[in-house]
Design an enzyme around this catalytic site. Sequence first.
Site, short mmCIF file in Angstrom:
data_model
loop_
_atom_site.label_atom_id
_atom_site.label_comp_id
_atom_site.label_asym_id
_atom_site.label_seq_id
_atom_site.Cartn_x
_atom_site.Cartn_y
_atom_site.Cartn_z
N SER A 68 0.84 -1.20 0.00
CA SER A 68 0.00 0.00 0.00
C SER A 68 0.87 1.24 0.00
O SER A 68 2.06 1.21 0.30
CB SER A 68 -0.95 0.01 1.21
OG SER A 68 -0.21 0.02 2.39
N ASP A 69 0.22 2.35 -0.34
CA ASP A 69 0.88 3.64 -0.31
C ASP A 69 -0.18 4.71 -0.06
O ASP A 69 -1.31 4.58 -0.51
CB ASP A 69 1.61 3.93 -1.62
CG ASP A 69 2.59 5.08 -1.47
OD1 ASP A 69 3.72 4.82 -1.01
OD2 ASP A 69 2.23 6.23 -1.78
N THR A 70 0.21 5.74 0.68
CA THR A 70 -0.71 6.83 1.01
C THR A 70 -0.13 8.15 0.54
O THR A 70 1.06 8.40 0.74
CB THR A 70 -0.98 6.89 2.52
OG1 THR A 70 -1.53 5.63 2.95
CG2 THR A 70 -1.94 8.00 2.89
#
Length: 193
Positions: free
Chosen positions: A76-78
């Site tokens: 994931s990445d934000t």
Amino acid sequence: MVLENLKDYRIILASKSPRRQQLLADLDIDFVTEIHEVDEVFPEGLPMEEIPQYLARLKAEPFVGTMKENDLVITSDTIVYVADEVLGKPTDYDEAVDMLRKLSGRQHEVVTGVCLTSKTKQVSFAAVTDVFFKELSQEEIDYYITHYKPYDKAGAYGIQEWIGYIGIERIEGSYFNVMGLPVQHLYEELSKW
């Protein structure tokens, strides 16, 4: 385990974020953590929601060649998106101050992209949360950065920390997404795996 469909999988969370690790653990999912460093660079012109999905898929690539049949990798990445600008993680104190000034008194979007990868398929999705900050004083910004050192957080803040308590007026969308993992959406995707 509630997600019986995953009982034969070895679930790998590819994140060193203690917040993501805690959120996944709180779903009562057994997992191991394994990280491969990648250059988090994305092509110019990607739509806001596509950027963190692209980066999440990029983080999955190092696993593909060595995966076993029963491996399921979660990456994931934000990002924080304000006034057509992507805010990643600040590199130093001055950049953190600059980011918090940009967020002060404004609404912004927090977008988390998640990618689920096994040997036979890959699914990615994004969740968006609107966050509304009050006007932050320079004293509040300085205090937060000095005491909480938010250099590992997109947009230079953690909603679950002091700045979230005193600075966030309201949100629209998932609180956990702002922490870094949209757990309700992730649970739904895992239940369909």
